[in-house]
Enzyme design. Structure first.
Site, PDB file in Angstrom:
ATOM      1  N   CYS A   1      68.938  74.445  57.257  1.00 28.14           N
ATOM      2  CA  CYS A   1      69.824  74.537  56.101  1.00 28.14           C
ATOM      3  C   CYS A   1      69.259  73.783  54.887  1.00 28.14           C
ATOM      4  O   CYS A   1      68.845  72.633  55.015  1.00 28.14           O
ATOM      5  CB  CYS A   1      71.158  73.918  56.500  1.00 28.14           C
ATOM      6  SG  CYS A   1      72.323  73.835  55.175  1.00 28.14           S
TER       7      CYS A   1
ATOM      8  N   ARG B   1      72.842  95.689  51.496  1.00 30.17           N
ATOM      9  CA  ARG B   1      74.220  96.174  51.461  1.00 30.17           C
ATOM     10  C   ARG B   1      75.007  95.703  50.243  1.00 30.17           C
ATOM     11  O   ARG B   1      75.742  96.448  49.629  1.00 30.17           O
ATOM     12  CB  ARG B   1      74.925  95.647  52.708  1.00 30.17           C
ATOM     13  CG  ARG B   1      75.538  96.735  53.510  1.00 30.17           C
ATOM     14  CD  ARG B   1      76.178  96.133  54.710  1.00 30.17           C
ATOM     15  NE  ARG B   1      77.545  96.595  54.732  1.00 30.17           N
ATOM     16  CZ  ARG B   1      78.000  97.413  55.669  1.00 30.17           C
ATOM     17  NH1 ARG B   1      77.225  97.813  56.621  1.00 30.17           N
ATOM     18  NH2 ARG B   1      79.249  97.801  55.635  1.00 30.17           N
TER      19      ARG B   1
HETATM   20  P1  IMP Z   1      71.471  73.835  63.987  1.00 32.98           P
HETATM   21  O1  IMP Z   1      72.153  73.796  65.319  1.00 32.98           O
HETATM   22  O2  IMP Z   1      71.216  72.487  63.410  1.00 32.98           O
HETATM   23  O3  IMP Z   1      70.234  74.657  64.010  1.00 32.98           O
HETATM   24  O4  IMP Z   1      72.500  74.523  62.957  1.00 32.98           O
HETATM   25  C1  IMP Z   1      73.076  75.782  63.147  1.00 32.98           C
HETATM   26  C2  IMP Z   1      74.156  75.994  62.100  1.00 32.98           C
HETATM   27  O5  IMP Z   1      73.579  75.988  60.777  1.00 32.98           O
HETATM   28  C3  IMP Z   1      74.874  77.331  62.157  1.00 32.98           C
HETATM   29  O6  IMP Z   1      75.894  77.376  63.118  1.00 32.98           O
HETATM   30  C4  IMP Z   1      75.439  77.467  60.738  1.00 32.98           C
HETATM   31  O7  IMP Z   1      76.635  76.753  60.561  1.00 32.98           O
HETATM   32  C5  IMP Z   1      74.383  76.785  59.903  1.00 32.98           C
HETATM   33  N1  IMP Z   1      73.470  77.746  59.271  1.00 32.98           N
HETATM   34  C6  IMP Z   1      72.904  78.859  59.785  1.00 32.98           C
HETATM   35  N2  IMP Z   1      72.074  79.439  58.914  1.00 32.98           N
HETATM   36  C7  IMP Z   1      72.101  78.692  57.804  1.00 32.98           C
HETATM   37  C8  IMP Z   1      71.435  78.786  56.535  1.00 32.98           C
HETATM   38  O8  IMP Z   1      70.606  79.649  56.283  1.00 32.98           O
HETATM   39  N3  IMP Z   1      71.756  77.817  55.626  1.00 32.98           N
HETATM   40  C9  IMP Z   1      72.658  76.831  55.884  1.00 32.98           C
HETATM   41  N4  IMP Z   1      73.254  76.667  57.071  1.00 32.98           N
HETATM   42  C10 IMP Z   1      72.999  77.604  58.022  1.00 32.98           C
END
Ligand code: IMP
Length: 497
Positions: free
Chosen positions: A313, A414
Protein backbone atom coordinates in the site's frame (compact mmCIF):
# COMPACT_ATOMS: atom_id res chain seq x y z
CA UNK A 1 -7.51 25.84 10.98
CA UNK A 2 -8.07 22.07 10.84
CA UNK A 3 -11.15 20.70 12.61
CA UNK A 4 -8.93 18.51 14.81
CA UNK A 5 -5.24 17.98 15.35
CA UNK A 6 -4.07 15.00 17.41
CA UNK A 7 -0.55 15.35 18.78
CA UNK A 8 -0.25 11.78 20.08
CA UNK A 9 1.21 9.71 17.19
CA UNK A 10 -0.88 6.81 15.99
CA UNK A 11 0.50 3.39 16.90
CA UNK A 12 1.26 0.26 14.92
CA UNK A 13 0.85 -3.32 16.09
CA UNK A 14 4.64 -3.63 16.23
CA UNK A 15 4.78 -1.17 19.14
CA UNK A 16 2.85 -3.25 21.68
CA UNK A 17 3.67 -6.25 23.85
CA UNK A 18 1.38 -8.38 26.02
CA UNK A 19 1.82 -8.78 29.77
CA UNK A 20 1.26 -12.33 31.03
CA UNK A 21 -1.89 -13.19 33.00
CA UNK A 22 -2.43 -16.22 35.22
CA UNK A 23 -2.26 -19.40 33.13
CA UNK A 24 -4.50 -22.17 34.47
CA UNK A 25 -5.41 -25.71 33.45
CA UNK A 26 -8.31 -24.14 31.48
CA UNK A 27 -6.07 -22.08 29.25
CA UNK A 28 -3.39 -24.53 28.16
CA UNK A 29 -2.73 -24.61 24.40
CA UNK A 30 -4.72 -27.81 23.82
CA UNK A 31 -7.85 -26.28 25.41
CA UNK A 32 -7.85 -22.94 23.59
CA UNK A 33 -10.64 -22.26 21.09
CA UNK A 34 -9.96 -19.87 18.22
CA UNK A 35 -13.62 -19.76 17.15
CA UNK A 36 -14.77 -16.24 16.31
CA UNK A 37 -17.84 -14.59 14.75
CA UNK A 38 -17.60 -13.80 11.01
CA UNK A 39 -20.56 -11.40 11.21
CA UNK A 40 -23.18 -10.47 13.81
CA UNK A 41 -26.03 -12.97 13.83
CA UNK A 42 -29.16 -12.39 15.94
CA UNK A 43 -29.65 -16.17 16.27
CA UNK A 44 -25.95 -16.84 16.87
CA UNK A 45 -26.00 -19.18 13.87
CA UNK A 46 -23.09 -21.57 13.56
CA UNK A 47 -22.65 -20.83 9.86
CA UNK A 48 -21.57 -17.30 10.69
CA UNK A 49 -18.65 -18.46 12.82
CA UNK A 50 -15.07 -19.05 11.80
CA UNK A 51 -12.96 -21.66 13.54
CA UNK A 52 -9.75 -19.69 13.08
CA UNK A 53 -9.33 -15.90 13.35
CA UNK A 54 -7.71 -15.47 9.93
CA UNK A 55 -9.16 -14.58 6.51
CA UNK A 56 -7.57 -14.00 3.10
CA UNK A 57 -7.77 -10.55 1.50
CA UNK A 58 -9.99 -9.86 -1.53
CA UNK A 59 -7.12 -9.48 -3.98
CA UNK A 60 -6.35 -10.86 -7.46
CA UNK A 61 -3.05 -12.34 -6.30
CA UNK A 62 -4.54 -13.90 -3.14
CA UNK A 63 -8.13 -15.10 -3.13
CA UNK A 64 -9.41 -17.27 -5.97
CA UNK A 65 -11.65 -20.32 -5.59
CA UNK A 66 -8.71 -22.63 -4.78
CA UNK A 67 -7.79 -20.50 -1.77
CA UNK A 68 -11.51 -20.19 -0.92
CA UNK A 69 -11.91 -23.96 -0.77
CA UNK A 70 -8.71 -24.76 1.11
CA UNK A 71 -9.08 -22.01 3.71
CA UNK A 72 -12.74 -22.90 4.42
CA UNK A 73 -11.62 -26.51 4.97
CA UNK A 74 -9.12 -25.22 7.52
CA UNK A 75 -11.61 -23.04 9.38
CA UNK A 76 -11.28 -19.57 7.82
CA UNK A 77 -12.55 -17.94 4.61
CA UNK A 78 -11.04 -16.19 1.60
CA UNK A 79 -12.87 -13.06 0.45
CA UNK A 80 -13.19 -13.69 -3.30
CA UNK A 81 -11.93 -10.62 -5.16
CA UNK A 82 -14.23 -8.38 -7.20
CA UNK A 83 -11.67 -6.87 -9.60
CA UNK A 84 -12.81 -9.34 -12.26
CA UNK A 85 -15.96 -9.80 -14.33
CA UNK A 86 -19.22 -10.54 -12.52
CA UNK A 87 -19.44 -13.91 -14.32
CA UNK A 88 -15.94 -15.02 -13.26
CA UNK A 89 -16.48 -14.05 -9.64
CA UNK A 90 -19.87 -15.79 -9.53
CA UNK A 91 -18.25 -18.88 -11.06
CA UNK A 92 -15.67 -18.91 -8.23
CA UNK A 93 -18.42 -18.76 -5.61
CA UNK A 94 -20.22 -21.58 -7.42
CA UNK A 95 -17.06 -23.72 -7.29
CA UNK A 96 -16.71 -23.16 -3.54
CA UNK A 97 -20.38 -23.84 -2.82
CA UNK A 98 -20.49 -26.95 -4.98
CA UNK A 99 -17.21 -28.36 -3.69
CA UNK A 100 -17.71 -31.63 -1.88
CA UNK A 101 -14.72 -32.53 0.20
CA UNK A 102 -13.12 -35.58 -1.33
CA UNK A 103 -15.59 -35.78 -4.26
CA UNK A 104 -13.68 -34.76 -7.37
CA UNK A 105 -15.38 -33.40 -10.48
CA UNK A 106 -13.22 -35.27 -12.99
CA UNK A 107 -12.11 -34.63 -16.55
CA UNK A 108 -13.80 -37.34 -18.63
CA UNK A 109 -12.71 -38.92 -21.94
CA UNK A 110 -14.73 -40.68 -24.65
CA UNK A 111 -14.11 -44.28 -25.72
CA UNK A 112 -13.27 -43.47 -29.35
CA UNK A 113 -10.33 -41.23 -28.43
CA UNK A 114 -6.85 -42.69 -28.97
CA UNK A 115 -4.47 -43.15 -26.05
CA UNK A 116 -2.17 -40.58 -27.72
CA UNK A 117 -4.99 -37.98 -27.71
CA UNK A 118 -5.87 -38.81 -24.13
CA UNK A 119 -2.17 -38.39 -23.26
CA UNK A 120 -2.30 -34.79 -24.47
CA UNK A 121 -5.11 -34.12 -21.98
CA UNK A 122 -3.02 -35.81 -19.29
CA UNK A 123 -0.09 -33.50 -20.06
CA UNK A 124 -2.31 -30.39 -19.93
CA UNK A 125 -4.28 -31.22 -16.79
CA UNK A 126 -1.78 -33.26 -14.80
CA UNK A 127 -4.46 -35.92 -14.15
CA UNK A 128 -3.58 -39.55 -14.87
CA UNK A 129 -6.89 -41.29 -14.07
CA UNK A 130 -9.81 -40.73 -16.43
CA UNK A 131 -13.40 -41.98 -16.25
CA UNK A 132 -14.73 -42.95 -19.70
CA UNK A 133 -18.29 -41.81 -20.50
CA UNK A 134 -20.62 -41.86 -23.53
CA UNK A 135 -22.26 -38.76 -24.99
CA UNK A 136 -24.94 -38.86 -22.25
CA UNK A 137 -22.30 -38.93 -19.51
CA UNK A 138 -23.11 -42.60 -18.72
CA UNK A 139 -20.09 -44.26 -17.10
CA UNK A 140 -18.44 -46.92 -19.32
CA UNK A 141 -15.13 -47.64 -17.63
CA UNK A 142 -12.00 -46.30 -16.00
CA UNK A 143 -8.51 -45.66 -17.25
CA UNK A 144 -5.77 -45.32 -14.64
CA UNK A 145 -2.05 -44.75 -15.20
CA UNK A 146 -1.46 -48.52 -14.85
CA UNK A 147 -3.71 -49.25 -17.84
CA UNK A 148 -1.79 -47.55 -20.64
CA UNK A 149 1.67 -46.74 -21.96
CA UNK A 150 2.07 -44.08 -24.62
CA UNK A 151 4.79 -45.98 -26.51
CA UNK A 152 2.94 -49.31 -26.51
CA UNK A 153 -0.71 -48.21 -26.80
CA UNK A 154 -0.59 -44.77 -28.48
CA UNK A 155 -2.69 -45.89 -31.45
CA UNK A 156 -5.22 -47.95 -29.51
CA UNK A 157 -8.50 -46.38 -28.36
CA UNK A 158 -9.46 -45.51 -24.82
CA UNK A 159 -12.35 -48.02 -25.12
CA UNK A 160 -9.87 -50.82 -25.85
CA UNK A 161 -7.61 -50.07 -22.85
CA UNK A 162 -10.13 -49.08 -20.16
CA UNK A 163 -11.22 -51.32 -17.26
CA UNK A 164 -14.86 -51.86 -18.19
CA UNK A 165 -17.61 -50.78 -15.83
CA UNK A 166 -18.48 -54.38 -14.85
CA UNK A 167 -14.97 -54.80 -13.40
CA UNK A 168 -14.99 -51.49 -11.46
CA UNK A 169 -16.37 -50.92 -7.98
CA UNK A 170 -18.89 -48.04 -8.19
CA UNK A 171 -20.93 -46.15 -5.61
CA UNK A 172 -24.52 -45.10 -6.36
CA UNK A 173 -25.57 -41.63 -5.14
CA UNK A 174 -23.12 -41.68 -2.24
CA UNK A 175 -22.40 -38.28 -0.69
CA UNK A 176 -20.85 -39.38 2.56
CA UNK A 177 -17.07 -39.59 2.51
CA UNK A 178 -16.82 -42.28 5.18
CA UNK A 179 -19.23 -44.50 3.26
CA UNK A 180 -17.15 -44.02 0.10
CA UNK A 181 -14.00 -44.80 2.09
CA UNK A 182 -15.50 -48.06 3.42
CA UNK A 183 -16.43 -49.17 -0.11
CA UNK A 184 -12.89 -48.43 -1.31
CA UNK A 185 -11.38 -50.40 1.55
CA UNK A 186 -13.69 -53.38 0.98
CA UNK A 187 -12.98 -53.45 -2.75
CA UNK A 188 -9.17 -53.02 -2.57
CA UNK A 189 -9.54 -50.30 -5.23
CA UNK A 190 -7.83 -46.91 -5.22
CA UNK A 191 -10.56 -44.92 -6.96
CA UNK A 192 -14.35 -45.04 -6.74
CA UNK A 193 -16.63 -43.58 -9.44
CA UNK A 194 -19.90 -42.24 -7.98
CA UNK A 195 -22.90 -42.63 -10.32
CA UNK A 196 -26.57 -41.67 -10.21
CA UNK A 197 -29.30 -44.30 -10.51
CA UNK A 198 -29.24 -44.01 -14.32
CA UNK A 199 -25.53 -44.79 -14.36
CA UNK A 200 -24.40 -41.23 -15.15
CA UNK A 201 -21.09 -40.16 -13.64
CA UNK A 202 -21.32 -37.70 -10.71
CA UNK A 203 -17.80 -37.68 -9.27
CA UNK A 204 -14.71 -39.69 -8.33
CA UNK A 205 -13.34 -40.40 -4.86
CA UNK A 206 -9.62 -41.17 -4.53
CA UNK A 207 -8.34 -43.20 -1.62
CA UNK A 208 -5.19 -41.06 -1.40
CA UNK A 209 -7.32 -37.94 -0.69
CA UNK A 210 -9.56 -39.37 1.96
CA UNK A 211 -7.42 -38.95 5.04
CA UNK A 212 -6.73 -35.37 4.06
CA UNK A 213 -10.43 -34.66 3.93
CA UNK A 214 -11.51 -36.58 7.00
CA UNK A 215 -8.79 -34.61 8.73
CA UNK A 216 -10.45 -31.20 8.58
CA UNK A 217 -12.21 -30.87 11.93
CA UNK A 218 -12.22 -27.06 11.65
CA UNK A 219 -14.01 -26.89 8.28
CA UNK A 220 -16.63 -24.09 8.11
CA UNK A 221 -19.91 -24.76 6.32
CA UNK A 222 -23.50 -23.64 5.89
CA UNK A 223 -26.52 -25.59 7.19
CA UNK A 224 -26.39 -27.87 4.11
CA UNK A 225 -22.77 -28.80 4.82
CA UNK A 226 -21.48 -26.77 1.88
CA UNK A 227 -18.31 -24.75 2.41
CA UNK A 228 -18.78 -21.14 3.49
CA UNK A 229 -18.21 -18.58 0.72
CA UNK A 230 -17.61 -14.84 1.10
CA UNK A 231 -17.33 -12.39 -1.82
CA UNK A 232 -16.20 -8.79 -2.04
CA UNK A 233 -18.16 -6.23 -4.09
CA UNK A 234 -17.30 -2.68 -5.11
CA UNK A 235 -19.52 0.39 -4.96
CA UNK A 236 -19.88 0.68 -8.78
CA UNK A 237 -21.39 -2.43 -10.38
CA UNK A 238 -22.91 -3.75 -7.15
CA UNK A 239 -26.42 -4.28 -8.54
CA UNK A 240 -25.51 -6.87 -11.17
CA UNK A 241 -22.68 -8.31 -9.05
CA UNK A 242 -24.74 -8.92 -5.89
CA UNK A 243 -27.55 -10.40 -7.99
CA UNK A 244 -25.16 -12.91 -9.58
CA UNK A 245 -23.48 -13.75 -6.24
CA UNK A 246 -26.84 -14.22 -4.53
CA UNK A 247 -27.86 -16.61 -7.33
CA UNK A 248 -24.85 -18.76 -6.42
CA UNK A 249 -25.90 -18.59 -2.75
CA UNK A 250 -22.93 -16.65 -1.44
CA UNK A 251 -23.08 -16.63 2.39
CA UNK A 252 -21.70 -13.17 3.20
CA UNK A 253 -20.77 -10.11 1.12
CA UNK A 254 -18.04 -7.63 1.96
CA UNK A 255 -18.66 -4.16 0.55
CA UNK A 256 -15.11 -3.02 -0.09
CA UNK A 257 -13.79 0.45 -0.48
CA UNK A 258 -10.40 1.94 0.40
CA UNK A 259 -12.48 4.60 2.20
CA UNK A 260 -15.61 2.99 3.63
CA UNK A 261 -16.87 6.16 5.33
CA UNK A 262 -18.80 7.25 2.26
CA UNK A 263 -22.28 7.72 0.86
CA UNK A 264 -21.37 5.37 -2.02
CA UNK A 265 -20.84 2.55 0.43
CA UNK A 266 -24.11 3.52 2.11
CA UNK A 267 -25.97 3.31 -1.22
CA UNK A 268 -24.51 -0.15 -1.88
CA UNK A 269 -25.33 -1.48 1.59
CA UNK A 270 -28.87 -0.09 1.55
CA UNK A 271 -29.57 -1.48 -1.92
CA UNK A 272 -28.26 -4.93 -0.98
CA UNK A 273 -30.23 -5.10 2.26
CA UNK A 274 -33.42 -3.98 0.49
CA UNK A 275 -33.04 -6.66 -2.21
CA UNK A 276 -31.22 -9.48 -0.40
CA UNK A 277 -31.94 -9.00 3.31
CA UNK A 278 -30.80 -12.56 4.11
CA UNK A 279 -27.16 -11.86 3.11
CA UNK A 280 -25.17 -10.24 5.94
CA UNK A 281 -22.80 -7.46 4.90
CA UNK A 282 -19.32 -6.52 6.03
CA UNK A 283 -18.41 -2.86 5.52
CA UNK A 284 -15.04 -1.13 5.34
CA UNK A 285 -12.41 0.04 5.47
CA UNK A 286 -12.63 2.60 8.23
CA UNK A 287 -10.30 3.81 11.01
CA UNK A 288 -12.38 5.97 13.35
CA UNK A 289 -15.16 5.50 15.93
CA UNK A 290 -17.40 7.90 13.99
CA UNK A 291 -17.09 5.81 10.83
CA UNK A 292 -17.87 2.64 12.84
CA UNK A 293 -21.16 4.19 14.01
CA UNK A 294 -21.92 5.16 10.41
CA UNK A 295 -21.42 1.60 9.13
CA UNK A 296 -23.52 -0.10 11.82
CA UNK A 297 -26.27 2.49 11.38
CA UNK A 298 -26.59 1.72 7.68
CA UNK A 299 -26.78 -2.01 8.46
CA UNK A 300 -23.31 -3.60 8.33
CA UNK A 301 -22.98 -6.80 10.38
CA UNK A 302 -19.17 -6.62 10.69
CA UNK A 303 -16.65 -3.84 10.15
CA UNK A 304 -13.23 -3.94 8.52
CA UNK A 305 -10.56 -1.63 9.96
CA UNK A 306 -7.33 -0.34 8.38
CA UNK A 307 -6.06 2.31 6.02
CA UNK A 308 -2.60 2.76 4.67
CA UNK A 309 -0.80 -0.13 6.36
CA UNK A 310 -0.83 -2.91 3.76
CA UNK A 311 2.51 -4.30 2.59
CA UNK A 312 1.74 -3.23 -1.02
CA UNK A 313 0.00 0.00 0.00
CA UNK A 314 1.22 3.51 -0.83
CA UNK A 315 -2.03 5.32 0.09
CA UNK A 316 -0.38 7.24 2.94
CA UNK A 317 2.36 8.47 0.63
CA UNK A 318 0.03 9.30 -2.22
CA UNK A 319 -2.88 10.89 -0.35
CA UNK A 320 -1.61 11.56 3.18
CA UNK A 321 -4.55 9.60 4.63
CA UNK A 322 -4.23 6.68 7.03
CA UNK A 323 -3.50 5.61 10.57
CA UNK A 324 -1.46 3.06 12.50
CA UNK A 325 -3.53 -0.14 12.70
CA UNK A 326 -3.24 -0.47 16.50
CA UNK A 327 -4.68 3.01 17.12
CA UNK A 328 -7.48 2.33 14.64
CA UNK A 329 -8.41 -0.94 16.37
CA UNK A 330 -8.29 0.66 19.84
CA UNK A 331 -10.66 3.51 18.89
CA UNK A 332 -13.09 1.36 16.94
CA UNK A 333 -13.11 -1.49 19.48
CA UNK A 334 -13.95 0.97 22.26
CA UNK A 335 -16.91 2.24 20.23
CA UNK A 336 -17.97 -1.31 19.34
CA UNK A 337 -18.03 -2.28 23.01
CA UNK A 338 -20.16 0.80 23.81
CA UNK A 339 -22.52 -0.06 20.97
CA UNK A 340 -22.77 -3.63 22.29
CA UNK A 341 -23.74 -2.37 25.77
CA UNK A 342 -26.38 -0.10 24.22
CA UNK A 343 -27.87 -2.51 21.68
CA UNK A 344 -26.87 -6.06 22.60
CA UNK A 345 -25.50 -6.45 19.04
CA UNK A 346 -21.89 -7.60 18.98
CA UNK A 347 -20.29 -6.38 15.74
CA UNK A 348 -17.14 -8.32 14.82
CA UNK A 349 -14.11 -6.25 13.85
CA UNK A 350 -11.58 -7.27 11.22
CA UNK A 351 -8.02 -5.89 11.37
CA UNK A 352 -6.80 -5.48 7.80
CA UNK A 353 -3.52 -4.44 6.20
CA UNK A 354 0.03 -4.55 7.50
CA UNK A 355 -0.15 -7.65 9.67
CA UNK A 356 3.48 -8.66 9.29
CA UNK A 357 3.93 -11.58 11.70
CA UNK A 358 2.06 -13.92 14.02
CA UNK A 359 2.73 -11.62 16.95
CA UNK A 360 0.93 -8.85 15.02
CA UNK A 361 -2.11 -11.15 14.69
CA UNK A 362 -2.04 -11.77 18.43
CA UNK A 363 -1.71 -8.06 19.31
CA UNK A 364 -4.59 -7.19 16.92
CA UNK A 365 -6.82 -9.81 18.59
CA UNK A 366 -5.81 -8.67 22.07
CA UNK A 367 -6.66 -5.05 21.23
CA UNK A 368 -10.21 -6.03 20.24
CA UNK A 369 -10.18 -7.36 16.66
CA UNK A 370 -12.17 -10.59 16.21
CA UNK A 371 -10.13 -11.77 13.24
CA UNK A 372 -7.44 -10.45 10.91
CA UNK A 373 -7.35 -10.18 7.13
CA UNK A 374 -4.04 -10.75 5.38
CA UNK A 375 -2.85 -10.50 1.80
CA UNK A 376 0.89 -11.08 1.85
CA UNK A 377 0.65 -14.09 4.18
CA UNK A 378 -1.62 -15.94 1.74
CA UNK A 379 0.01 -14.69 -1.49
CA UNK A 380 3.06 -16.83 -0.55
CA UNK A 381 1.09 -20.07 -0.49
CA UNK A 382 0.68 -22.80 -3.08
CA UNK A 383 -3.09 -22.10 -3.20
CA UNK A 384 -2.83 -18.43 -4.22
CA UNK A 385 -3.80 -17.93 -7.87
CA UNK A 386 -0.32 -17.01 -9.18
CA UNK A 387 2.55 -19.04 -10.65
CA UNK A 388 5.90 -19.58 -8.94
CA UNK A 389 8.96 -17.92 -10.41
CA UNK A 390 12.66 -18.18 -9.51
CA UNK A 391 14.46 -14.89 -8.82
CA UNK A 392 18.10 -14.97 -7.69
CA UNK A 393 17.78 -18.65 -6.81
CA UNK A 394 14.78 -17.98 -4.57
CA UNK A 395 11.33 -19.35 -5.36
CA UNK A 396 8.92 -16.43 -5.33
CA UNK A 397 5.29 -15.65 -6.16
CA UNK A 398 4.08 -12.32 -7.52
CA UNK A 399 1.99 -10.14 -5.21
CA UNK A 400 0.35 -6.87 -6.20
CA UNK A 401 -2.02 -4.35 -4.60
CA UNK A 402 -5.60 -3.92 -5.77
CA UNK A 403 -4.76 -0.26 -6.28
CA UNK A 404 -1.70 -1.02 -8.42
CA UNK A 405 -1.64 -0.41 -12.16
CA UNK A 406 -1.74 -4.18 -12.77
CA UNK A 407 -4.93 -4.78 -10.77
CA UNK A 408 -6.53 -1.56 -11.96
CA UNK A 409 -6.19 -2.54 -15.62
CA UNK A 410 -9.52 -4.30 -15.26
CA UNK A 411 -11.21 -1.42 -13.41
CA UNK A 412 -9.71 1.09 -15.79
CA UNK A 413 -11.11 -0.63 -18.86
CA UNK A 414 -14.52 -0.53 -17.26
CA UNK A 415 -14.69 2.77 -15.42
CA UNK A 416 -11.84 4.91 -16.83
CA UNK A 417 -11.20 6.24 -13.37
CA UNK A 418 -7.55 5.72 -12.59
CA UNK A 419 -5.79 8.98 -11.97
CA UNK A 420 -2.97 7.58 -9.82
CA UNK A 421 -1.99 4.29 -8.22
CA UNK A 422 -2.31 3.41 -4.52
CA UNK A 423 -0.47 0.10 -4.59
CA UNK A 424 2.72 -1.52 -5.82
CA UNK A 425 3.63 -4.77 -7.59
CA UNK A 426 6.30 -7.06 -6.13
CA UNK A 427 7.19 -10.61 -5.12
CA UNK A 428 6.98 -12.66 -1.94
CA UNK A 429 8.90 -15.78 -1.02
CA UNK A 430 7.03 -19.01 -1.77
CA UNK A 431 6.06 -20.87 1.40
CA UNK A 432 4.43 -24.15 0.30
CA UNK A 433 0.98 -25.46 1.14
CA UNK A 434 -1.33 -23.40 3.32
CA UNK A 435 -2.11 -26.28 5.68
CA UNK A 436 1.59 -26.79 6.38
CA UNK A 437 2.04 -23.12 7.35
CA UNK A 438 -1.17 -22.50 9.24
CA UNK A 439 -0.54 -24.97 11.99
CA UNK A 440 2.51 -23.10 13.30
CA UNK A 441 0.76 -19.73 13.02
CA UNK A 442 -2.25 -20.97 15.03
CA UNK A 443 -0.11 -22.68 17.65
CA UNK A 444 1.80 -19.43 18.25
CA UNK A 445 -1.48 -17.49 18.66
CA UNK A 446 -2.70 -20.10 21.16
CA UNK A 447 0.62 -19.96 23.03
CA UNK A 448 0.24 -16.16 23.53
CA UNK A 449 -3.36 -16.54 24.65
CA UNK A 450 -2.31 -19.25 27.06
CA UNK A 451 0.37 -16.99 28.54
CA UNK A 452 -2.31 -14.34 29.06
CA UNK A 453 -4.66 -16.88 30.71
CA UNK A 454 -7.34 -16.65 27.99
CA UNK A 455 -9.16 -19.77 26.75
CA UNK A 456 -10.95 -18.06 23.83
CA UNK A 457 -10.87 -14.83 21.86
CA UNK A 458 -13.64 -13.10 23.87
CA UNK A 459 -11.76 -13.84 27.07
CA UNK A 460 -8.57 -12.61 25.41
CA UNK A 461 -10.24 -9.21 24.79
CA UNK A 462 -11.31 -9.03 28.42
CA UNK A 463 -8.06 -10.18 30.00
CA UNK A 464 -5.34 -8.83 27.71
CA UNK A 465 -3.02 -6.22 29.20
CA UNK A 466 -0.75 -4.48 26.73
CA UNK A 467 2.14 -2.07 27.00
CA UNK A 468 3.77 0.29 24.53
CA UNK A 469 7.42 -0.49 24.06
CA UNK A 470 10.39 1.66 23.19
CA UNK A 471 12.65 1.26 20.16
CA UNK A 472 15.32 -0.11 22.51
CA UNK A 473 12.94 -2.75 23.89
CA UNK A 474 12.24 -3.88 20.33
CA UNK A 475 15.98 -4.39 19.85
CA UNK A 476 16.23 -6.20 23.18
CA UNK A 477 13.33 -8.47 22.21
CA UNK A 478 15.29 -9.98 19.33
CA UNK A 479 18.30 -12.30 19.58
CA UNK A 480 21.22 -9.92 20.16
CA UNK A 481 24.90 -9.79 20.90
CA UNK A 482 25.47 -13.42 19.91
CA UNK A 483 26.94 -14.79 16.72
CA UNK A 484 24.42 -17.07 14.96
CA UNK A 485 26.09 -19.05 12.15
CA UNK A 486 24.18 -18.97 8.86
CA UNK A 487 21.91 -16.15 10.05
CA UNK A 488 21.94 -13.72 7.17
CA UNK A 489 18.36 -12.66 6.72
CA UNK A 490 17.52 -9.72 4.53
CA UNK A 491 15.88 -7.03 6.70
CA UNK A 492 12.69 -7.33 4.63
CA UNK A 493 12.65 -11.13 4.70
CA UNK A 494 8.98 -12.06 4.45
CA UNK A 495 8.89 -15.44 6.13
CA UNK A 496 8.51 -14.09 9.64
CA UNK A 497 5.19 -15.78 10.35
P1 IMP B 1 -1.07 -7.11 3.70
O1 IMP B 1 -1.64 -8.28 4.44
O2 IMP B 1 -0.18 -6.25 4.52
O3 IMP B 1 -0.40 -7.53 2.44
O4 IMP B 1 -2.31 -6.16 3.31
C1 IMP B 1 -3.43 -6.58 2.59
C2 IMP B 1 -4.47 -5.48 2.61
O5 IMP B 1 -3.97 -4.30 1.95
C3 IMP B 1 -5.76 -5.78 1.86
O6 IMP B 1 -6.66 -6.56 2.59
C4 IMP B 1 -6.32 -4.38 1.59
O7 IMP B 1 -7.01 -3.85 2.70
C5 IMP B 1 -5.07 -3.55 1.41
N1 IMP B 1 -4.75 -3.33 0.00
C6 IMP B 1 -4.81 -4.19 -1.04
N2 IMP B 1 -4.37 -3.63 -2.17
C7 IMP B 1 -4.03 -2.37 -1.87
C8 IMP B 1 -3.50 -1.28 -2.64
O8 IMP B 1 -3.21 -1.38 -3.82
N3 IMP B 1 -3.30 -0.12 -1.95
C9 IMP B 1 -3.60 0.02 -0.63
N4 IMP B 1 -4.03 -0.98 0.14
C10 IMP B 1 -4.27 -2.17 -0.48
Amino acid sequence: MAKRIIYEPSRTLLEFRLLPGLTTEYSTIDKISLQTPLVYSADNEKKYKLNIPIVAAAMQSVSGDRMGIELAKLGGVAFIFCSQSVEKQAEMIKKIKSHKAGFVNPKTVDPEMTIAEMYEIREKTGYSTFPVVDDKNVFMGLLSKYDYDLGLHGNETVGERMIVKENCEVGINIDDLEEANNLLLQSHKSVLPILDKEGRLLSLVFRKDINDHLNNPDEVHDDRKRLLAVAAVNTHDYRERIKALAAEEVDVISVDSSDGFSVYLQETVEWSLANYPHIPLIGGNIITAEAFRFLVKIGCSAVKIGMGGGSICITQEQKGTGRGLASSIIDVAQERDLYYQESGRYIPLIADGGVTSTKDITIALALGADYVMMGRYFARMEESPTNKIVINNRVMKPYWGEGSAKAREWVEKRYHQMKFVEGVEGFVEYSGRLRDNLDETLTKIKASMSTCGAADIMEFHQKAELELISALSIREGKAHDVYIPGENKAPDSNNNF
